[in-house]
Design an enzyme around this catalytic site. Structure first.
Site, PDB file in Angstrom:
ATOM      1  CB  SER A  45     -38.182  26.236  33.349  1.00  0.00           C
ATOM      2  OG  SER A  45     -37.530  27.176  34.282  1.00  0.00           O
ATOM      3  CD  GLU A 105     -32.585  36.254  32.020  1.00  0.00           C
ATOM      4  OE1 GLU A 105     -33.093  36.662  30.996  1.00  0.00           O
ATOM      5  OE2 GLU A 105     -33.271  35.081  32.123  1.00  0.00           O
ATOM      6  CB  ALA A 106     -34.344  41.177  37.215  1.00  0.00           C
ATOM      7  NE  ARG A 108     -37.347  41.423  25.578  1.00  0.00           N
ATOM      8  CZ  ARG A 108     -38.027  40.494  25.893  1.00  0.00           C
ATOM      9  NH1 ARG A 108     -38.556  40.486  27.035  1.00  0.00           N
ATOM     10  NH2 ARG A 108     -37.629  39.282  25.491  1.00  0.00           N
ATOM     11  CB  ALA A 109     -41.788  40.969  20.739  1.00  0.00           C
ATOM     12  CB  SER A 110     -42.827  37.867  25.486  1.00  0.00           C
ATOM     13  OG  SER A 110     -42.479  36.589  25.921  1.00  0.00           O
ATOM     14  CB  THR A 125     -41.158  32.746  26.766  1.00  0.00           C
ATOM     15  OG1 THR A 125     -41.679  33.640  27.399  1.00  0.00           O
ATOM     16  CG2 THR A 125     -39.736  32.588  26.670  1.00  0.00           C
TER      17      THR A 125
END
Ligand code: NG1
Ligand code: ZN
Length: 533
Positions: free
Chosen positions: A63, A376-377, A501-503, A505
Site C-alpha cells: 500500500s 477511515e479518516a 491506543r497501540a498501533s 501496524t
C-alpha cells in the site's frame, strides 16, 4: 505429496528470529523477509478455497509503505477481508519452525477444519508495481503446484481490482453476479455506472489525480479510455504516475503523504484553485484537496467523503420515498474528526457507529445497515448496499418523474461504488458524480462543517501490548489508572477529546487529540503523549 511439499518449502525458507502476525493489513514488512511468508500464505489460501469450495484471492502489496516493503493478504470469496478466525491459522502456518513442522501444521489444520485435500480449490492473485512482487508471486505459484491447487495469476492490479475479481468469480451465474471477472470488465462496469449516475450532467472543471507513482496511475489511464468524454465532461490529468522508477513509489506523493503531512505533494507544483485528489500506492485510499489562493491548502479526507456520500444518498432515498424502508448508517473509527460525527448525527440525522481501527471492523458494521457508509479518516472506505436496498431501487414503482430520477440515480450509484472494499477509483467517481449533481466546487463541499483542530502523535513505548482498550479503542483498560489521568486532562479543554491506543501496524502507541483551537489540540496531545510515555 509430502516430498513435493517439502521440496517446495525448502525453496522458500522462513527468515529465522522473527515472529510473524497476520495484522489489519495481512503480513507486511521488508520485502526480503516475505518469501517464505508468502509461500505459506499460498498454502493457507489453498486450504481456505478447498474448505469453502470457492475462489480465494491473494494481494501482494504494501500500500502506502515505502518501496523496500511489501505485504501479502488474503481476500475471501465475497471480496471481503479474510475471516478473523483464519487470521490465526495464517499466523500459525507462517510461524511453523521447520519444513517438517510446516507440513505437520498444514495437515493438522486440514484435519481440524475437516478439509478434503482432494477437493478442487482455486486461488487467484495479483501484485502492485513493486519489483519485489515478482519473486513473491513465484513463491505463491510454488505453493499451489506443491499442493495441486488450481490458480490464476492476474498480473499487476490495484488492491480493489483484485477484490472485485474475487467476488465476480464467486458470484458468476448467481442472482448476485457482480460483474465480468476481468480487468476490462472492471473498467466497463464502473465507466457505465459513472455515465448512468451523472444522468446527463457534466463534471465541471479538470481533476488532477496524484497516483503516488503506484499501480493506480496506469490503471486509471486504462479506465479513462472507457469513459466517454463528450457525455461526462470528465477531464483528468494524471500526475505522479512514474512506475518505471520503483524507488519513487509513495515518495512525497499519494493519499497517505497528503493526509499525514497535511499538504499537497510538492511535485508537480500545485496550481491554486485547481481540483486535486490523491490515491495511495495500491489505489484503495482517496483524499481530495485544493490550494486556495487566499487561505492556502485545504484537505477533504475520508470523513468528508463519508459525510458527502451519506448526505447525497440520504437525500436520494428520501426523494425515492424509501426513507421509512431503508436504514442508512455511517461507520467511523475514533480517528474521525468530532465535527464530522456531529454533522452526520445532528445535521444529517443519521446514526453513527464507531468501531476499532481496521477496515474489516468497519465493513462488518456497515453491513448491518441497508445502506452502510464507512470510511477511515485516511480515505479508505466505501458504501455498502444490501440486497433489499438494491431490490427497492429496481422494483419500486415511481409515482412521479422526481421519484423515478432518484430511484435511477440510486441504482446507478450502487453500481458505481465498489461493494467489496474501499476503492480510490470508484470513490473518486462517486465524489465527482455528487459534486456534479450538487453543482459544488471543493470549496462548497468544505463549508458543510468546520473540522476541530486535531493532532496525531506517535509515541515509541517499551511494550505497546501493555496498552489495551475497550469502547472501540476510545478508552484504555490498561495500564491501570492511565485512562483516569487522560479523562482529568481532557476535561480542561473546550470540545476536548483524546485517546491512546497501540498501533496495529507499527511498534508504537498513537495518541489522538482534538479541541476547540489548534494550540489546545496540540497541548492536549502533548500532555496525553507524556502520560503514555
Ligand atoms: P494503526 O497502525 O493500527 O493505527 C493504520 C491506520 C489505520 C489503517 C491501518 C492499515 C491511522 C491512525 N491508522 O493502523 O487507519 O489504515 O494502518 O490497515 O491512520
Ligand atoms: Zn492502500
Amino acid at each position: 505429496m509430502d516430498a513435493k511439499f517439502l521440496a517446495a518449502s525448502e525453496k522458500h525458507p522462513i527468515v529465522e528470529g522473527h515472529v510473524f502476525q497476520y495484522g489489519t493489513a495481512g503480513f507486511r514488512m521488508k520485502a526480503d523477509l516475505l518469501d517464505g511468508v508468502t509461500f505459506r500464505v499460498g498454502l493457507l489460501a489453498g486450504l481456505r478455497s478447498r474448505k469453502l469450495n470457492s475462489t480465494i484471492g491473494i494481494m501482494i502489496t504494501a500500500s502506502h509503505n515505502p518501496f523496500p516493503d511489501n505485504g501479502v493478504k488474503v481476500v475471501d470469496p465475497s471480496g471481503d477481508m479474510l475471516e478473523q478466525e483464519w487470521e490465526a491459522f495464517a499466523t500459525q502456518l507462517v510461524n511453523a519452525k521447520s519444513h517438517d513442522d510446516l507440513l505437520k501444521t498444514y495437515k493438522e489444520l486440514a484435519s481440524k477444519l475437516k478439509i478434503d485435500l482432494g477437493a478442487p480449490g482455486d486461488v487467484i492473485y495479483a501484485r502492485d508495481t513493486r519489483p519485489s512482487g515478482r519473486k513473491l508471486v513465484a513463491a505463491l505459484s510454488d505453493a499451489f503446484e506443491a499442493t495441486d491447487t488450481p490458480y490464476h495469476d492476474c498480473g499487476i492490479l490495484t488492491t480493489p481490482q483484485l477484490h472485485y475479481m474475487t467476488r465476480c468469480i464467486n458470484t458468476s451465474g448467481t442472482p448476485q453476479a457482480y460483474g465480468e471477472p476481468t480487468e476490462e470488465g472492471y473498467y466497463k462496469k464502473f465507466a457505465d455506472a459513472f455515465v448512468k449516475a451523472l444522468k446527463g450532467r457534466k463534471v465541471q472543471g479538470d481533476l488532477i489525480v496524484d497516483c503516488s507513482n503506484g499501480v493506480g496511475g496506469p490503471k486509471l489511464s486504462q479506465f479513462l479510455k472507457h469513459v466517454p468524454r463528450d457525455k461526462t465532461g470528465f477531464k483528468v490529468k494524471i500526475v505522479n504516475d512514474d512506475v518505471l522508477r520503483p524507488e519513487l513509489l509513495n515518495q512525497e506523493s499519494g493519499a497517505d503523504f497528503v493526509k499525514t503531512k497535511q499538504r499537497a505533494p510538492p511535485s508537480p507544483k500545485p496550481v491554486p484553485g485547481a481540483r486535486y485528489c490523491s490515491f495511495d500506492g495500491d489505489a484503495d485510499r482517496l483524499i481530495y484537496y485544493w490550494t486556495d489562493p487566499d487561505t492556502g491548502f485545504f484537505m477533504l479526507d475520508g470523513d468528508r467523503i463519508s459525510s458527502l456520500a451519506a448526505s447525497f444518498i440520504a437525500d436520494l432515498v428520501r426523494s425515492a420515498g424509501l426513507d421509512q424502508e431503508l436504514r442508512i448508517g455511517v461507520v467511523q473509527t475514533a480517528y474521525a474528526n468530532g465535527a464530522s460525527t456531529n454533522y452526520i448525527e445532528k445535521h444529517l440525522q443519521l446514526p453513527v457507529v464507531c468501531t476499532p481501527t481496521g477496515v474489516k471492523h468497519l465493513h462488518h458494521a456497515a453491513m448491518k445497515f441497508d445502506i452502510g457508509c464507512y470510511f477511515e479518516a485516511n480515505g479508505h472506505g466505501t458504501v455498502l448496499f444490501s440486497i433489499d436496498a438494491r431490490r427497492a431501487f429496481r422494483d419500486t414503482e415511481p409515482q412521479s418523474p422526481a421519484q423515478k430520477d432518484a430511484l435511477d440515480t440510486l441504482a446507478a450509484v450502487s453500481d458505481l461504488v465498489n461493494q467489496t472494499v474501499g476503492d480510490a477509483l470508484s470513490d473518486m467517481l462517486l465524489v465527482e458524480v455528487i459534486l456534479a449533481h450538487k453543482k459544488w466546487s471543493l470549496k462548497d463541499w468544505a463549508t458543510t462543517y468546520t473540522d476541530l483542530p486535531n493532532r496525531l502523535v506517535k509515541v515509541e513505548v517499551a511494550n505497546k501490548d501493555a496498552f489495551t482498550t475497550y469502547d472501540a479503542e476510545r478508552r484504555l483498560e490498561n495500564p491501570p489508572g492511565l485512562q483516569d489521568k487522560i479523562d482529568e486532562c481532557v476535561k480542561k479543554y473546550t470540545n476536548g477529546r483524546a485517546f491512546a491506543r497501540a498501533s496495529g501496524t507499527e511498534n508504537a502507541c498513537r495518541v489522538y487529540a482534538e479541541a476547540a483551537t489548534r494550540s489546545e489540540a496540540d497541548e492536549l496531545a502533548a500532555r496525553v503523549a507524556e502520560y503514555v510515555n
